[in-house]
Design a protein around this motif. Sequence first.
Motif, PDB file in Angstrom:
ATOM      1  N   CYS B 418      -0.522  -6.641 -10.922  1.00 60.90           N
ATOM      2  CA  CYS B 418       0.452  -6.894 -12.337  1.00 60.90           C
ATOM      3  C   CYS B 418       1.484  -6.309 -12.400  1.00 60.90           C
ATOM      4  CB  CYS B 418      -1.243  -5.983 -13.757  1.00 60.90           C
ATOM      5  SG  CYS B 418      -0.524  -6.012 -14.799  1.00 60.90           S
ATOM      6  N   CYS B 446      -0.379  -7.735 -22.855  1.00 59.17           N
ATOM      7  CA  CYS B 446       0.248  -8.692 -21.471  1.00 59.17           C
ATOM      8  C   CYS B 446       0.784  -9.215 -21.982  1.00 59.17           C
ATOM      9  CB  CYS B 446      -1.090  -9.138 -21.600  1.00 59.17           C
ATOM     10  SG  CYS B 446      -1.113 -10.865 -20.085  1.00 59.17           S
ATOM     11  N   CYS B 449       1.763 -13.111 -17.126  1.00 58.83           N
ATOM     12  CA  CYS B 449       2.943 -14.048 -16.554  1.00 58.83           C
ATOM     13  C   CYS B 449       1.542 -14.412 -15.565  1.00 58.83           C
ATOM     14  CB  CYS B 449       3.317 -12.112 -15.402  1.00 58.83           C
ATOM     15  SG  CYS B 449       2.865 -11.281 -15.427  1.00 58.83           S
ATOM     16  N   CYS B 452      -1.728 -11.697 -12.327  1.00 65.54           N
ATOM     17  CA  CYS B 452      -3.315 -11.228 -11.489  1.00 65.54           C
ATOM     18  C   CYS B 452      -4.477 -12.300 -10.854  1.00 65.54           C
ATOM     19  CB  CYS B 452      -4.138 -10.730 -12.845  1.00 65.54           C
ATOM     20  SG  CYS B 452      -4.050 -11.237 -14.908  1.00 65.54           S
TER      21      CYS B 452
HETATM   22  S1  SF4 Z   1      -1.406 -11.552 -16.839  1.00 65.91           S
HETATM   23 FE1  SF4 Z   1      -2.423 -10.752 -15.759  1.00 65.91          FE
HETATM   24  S2  SF4 Z   1      -0.612  -9.825 -14.733  1.00 65.91           S
HETATM   25 FE2  SF4 Z   1       0.530 -10.705 -15.688  1.00 65.91          FE
HETATM   26  S3  SF4 Z   1       0.776  -8.662 -17.425  1.00 65.91           S
HETATM   27 FE3  SF4 Z   1      -1.377  -9.996 -18.493  1.00 65.91          FE
HETATM   28  S4  SF4 Z   1      -3.039  -9.091 -17.091  1.00 65.91           S
HETATM   29 FE4  SF4 Z   1      -0.810  -8.082 -16.353  1.00 65.91          FE
END
Ligand code: SF4
Lengths: 180, 782
Positions: B418, B446, B449, B452
Amino acid sequence: MSCEPWQCAEIAATKKANVIQKPEIAVAMMKRAQHPILIVGSNVTERWMDGKQAIEYIIEFANASKIPVVATAHMVGEFVKRGYTPAAYWNAMEISQRVCDPTWMGLDGKGHPDLVIYVGMPYYMEALILSGLKHFAPDLKTMTLDNMYHVHASWSFPNASLEEWAANLKVLTSKYSGGQ
Amino acid sequence: MTDKNVHVKIDEMKTNAGLVKNLELSIGKVINDNYTEEPMGPTPMPSITTLRDWDMKLLTKYKPFYMPDCDSCCLCTFGKCDLTAGKRGACGLDIAAQSSRIVMIAASIGSACHTAHSRHLVNHLIEKYGRRYPIDVGGLNVKVEAPVSRLVTGIKPATLGDLDDILTYTEEEITQILATAHTGQEANPLDFESKAFHIGMIDHVGMEVGDIAQISVFGYPKADPEAPLIKLGIASVDRTKPVVMCIGHNVVPSVGIIDYAKENKIDERIEVVGLCCTAHDMSRYYTRARIVGPISWEIRFIRAGLADVVVLDEQCIRTDVAEEAAKVNTPVIAASEKNCVGFKNRTNDSTDSIVEDLVTGKVPGVLVLDPEKVGEVAVRVAMKMAPIRKRKNVLPTAEEVVAIAKTCTQCKACQRNCPQDYFIPAAMKAAAAGDLSKLEEIYEVCIGCLRCESACPQKIKIHSLIVKAGEKSMQCEDNLCRSGRGAVSDVEIRSVGGPLVLGEIPGIVAIVGCSNYPKGGKDVYDIAREFASRRYIVALSGCSAMSAGSYRNKDGQTLYEEFPGGFEAGGVLNVGSCVSNSHIAGAAIKVANIFAKRPLRGNYEEIADYVHNRIGAVGLAWGAYSQKAASIAAGFWRLGVPVVVGPHGSKYRRMLLGRKEDPENWNVIDARTGETVNVGPSPEHLFNVAETKEECIVQIAKLCMRPNDTWKGRSGKLSHYIDLHKRYMGVMPNDIHLYVRTMADVPITMKDEITQVLQANNWKESIIPDPTLLPRMVRKMK
Ligand code: SF4
Ligand code: SF4
Ligand code: SF4
């Protein structure tokens, strides 16, 4: 013991940090340094261990080790609130640019730092700063006290849990007189 | 236009500004100039080295601090070369030059992106309306219609055809700059930096051209402080209607959609919504369009089943949108040559056959490069798909979230991938025990993206779990964003020019760029509100303008309702999309031209010198991630306007920092006497990171100080700086003595405190000069 960078994409390093296997090794290096400084970033109020914020562990360590603390971001107020006055406060880039410059004579004007210790900045930002120092101040020793392996430092702890981090910080503190 | 390079040297010349000595002009192009009202300045259409001396003045003051993201270079097959700590590559390059080269390449990509976008707009509009179509940015209220283009190129555009000429110049510069990145060309880091500045300046020209073209032809709000308020957020969308979702930056296909719907009188029966800058530009064209959010929210809306058809144009579109859309049976139309998504080009097929193939699912998506055809296909597909899809989504139920969370092994791969280092494993543990609150907290911050998810060995759809946990707050996202107003009018410049230059309006805070925020969009709202309440001028654009509109005060007002939309003290204005950023630089340039009567055309250095020393403007790109953000910033650097970025902005890999304790850094020439005067670190940096919101607010207040501030202006600026410093940093600032020139600068209410600080620092009084960095601006050389 893992020596991968904490954030998985931060691998683009040909020269990687030595791993601090035990806190005692870090203490020995800190004690050897004539002009160490400890630069503390904004994550220290975001990480909690055993009901205590990381900043409280850092204050205990700083009080015991007497290593001058530079607070970055808005951390100066957080230190002062907790009864500890850091030696200085700077923006992270401002202080890092100065430690990168060999003509800079340190916080007290008495000598360029020979060991610069970072802790508690956003990982990716601290990684970049350490890279800048690795490249442009190759003689400077850098260390991080984070629980995240930083490839670009000279010395870094490996990735560890918050509990292990708290334990390491306590051991570091205990190695100085008055730090028990 | 002819293509000759001209170099002229003038030993002595009398001008309005006084006696000019030893002036050297380098002119990359000579233009046929029919506009005689304003004389042409020394540098129309500068080549890539024309303004190099100016850049070096700035780069001497603000030194690069490089932080290489990578130890090696792999740009040619001599490499990879390890450039660590003094090693050189096979071509002789060192890591400083490589780092600056990467900065320049990033800015070139950004600049090319905006210019190509503008090129598409201008070509399309010329094809439809002809070269003679007049441009109109704000009717009689805007006589200086294209400040950046006039300043840089010397052309005063009147028609779409003139915009075409300006773009031809920018395209040549981009080619020249990019060529210097080749192995064995430019070698020196400062030269790369100068070239990055050049490409940034070019970027602002490219952006301005695009926005002027679309404002003129599509009838957008024209420098209107009361541009309409547009509904913002998912809850503002009537989900009982078919939904067309447009993503990207180029409005042309969206115009096709809106026109088709209106012509067929079905615009009330569908919802046209947008993400990222296309949303801004759609809503400037059609007030019923909905802005659903910044780029980071693409996936949450697609997975939530909101879209019945997705239309992609260009820039900042997730490259996996088509795969995500397929999972919820949403057909995709790619509408830009720059983003074909691998789909078959169906531009020449009949509309009926394309609609049929998309609705039956025979193909997941199509490429259609005719915007009018996109309009018809998109609307018809949405209307047919809505009853078939029935808002099909892939979000788990709350019970499923708990069950899925139980499969988590706590391996931490998600957190380590992340970009924000969020504590996802801890949130999973809580969710497995039935507590979704930690996942919900992540929803708020969040950036969508999916890193994760793609790292999870258990193949847990982590983002879907986060979105499900945040569903309730998502369903309440019903806010307002002011439609992009475009330029700042000449009238507004006249009324704020004086107070701004004297420092009585404490500054212009331009909050621009993307949504790679370290802790969510609320920070942008908080920062904007802090400065608007203190009667700074707050100018917003792009995703930041959306984030700023996504929160409400205790009376339930959004920022755009709480504050007026004018370029005035305490105004909060949305200039519009990415390409509208040029109007912010344009406003500063117009102050120099309209208020201070400095000649504009082809007079870059003098105007930049004016802006740098007198206009307390600061750019903030709190969530900057893109190469376009890099080129926008570079355009501000060359004008001498400082830019602050959030912590992720450190990944641009170099800062431009002043050293406040080095007095020689802060010398200017007093244009009245020719004497050197030390003015202190105002502004202290040209490019820097702020690690936290709190630090950012304080840094902005400090960066608004300028050598030209009157004592009244400086005392106001200092009192904001000190007040904010105490509030957010918890202590008095330790550098006040560097900003006090005479005792009159000291805010009265803080006199005792500050006097002590001054005494402790051996402070000495200095004068307030008529500041310039250009010896030729000195009126009476001693
Ligand atoms: S999608 Fe997942 S990796 Fe991306 S910012 Fe959100 S929690 Fe973090
Ligand atoms: S451009 Fe130079 S440094 Fe880079 S890979 Fe080629 S030879 Fe090596
Ligand atoms: S990566 Fe997947 S399994 Fe590993 S901690 Fe994150 S959610 Fe759990």
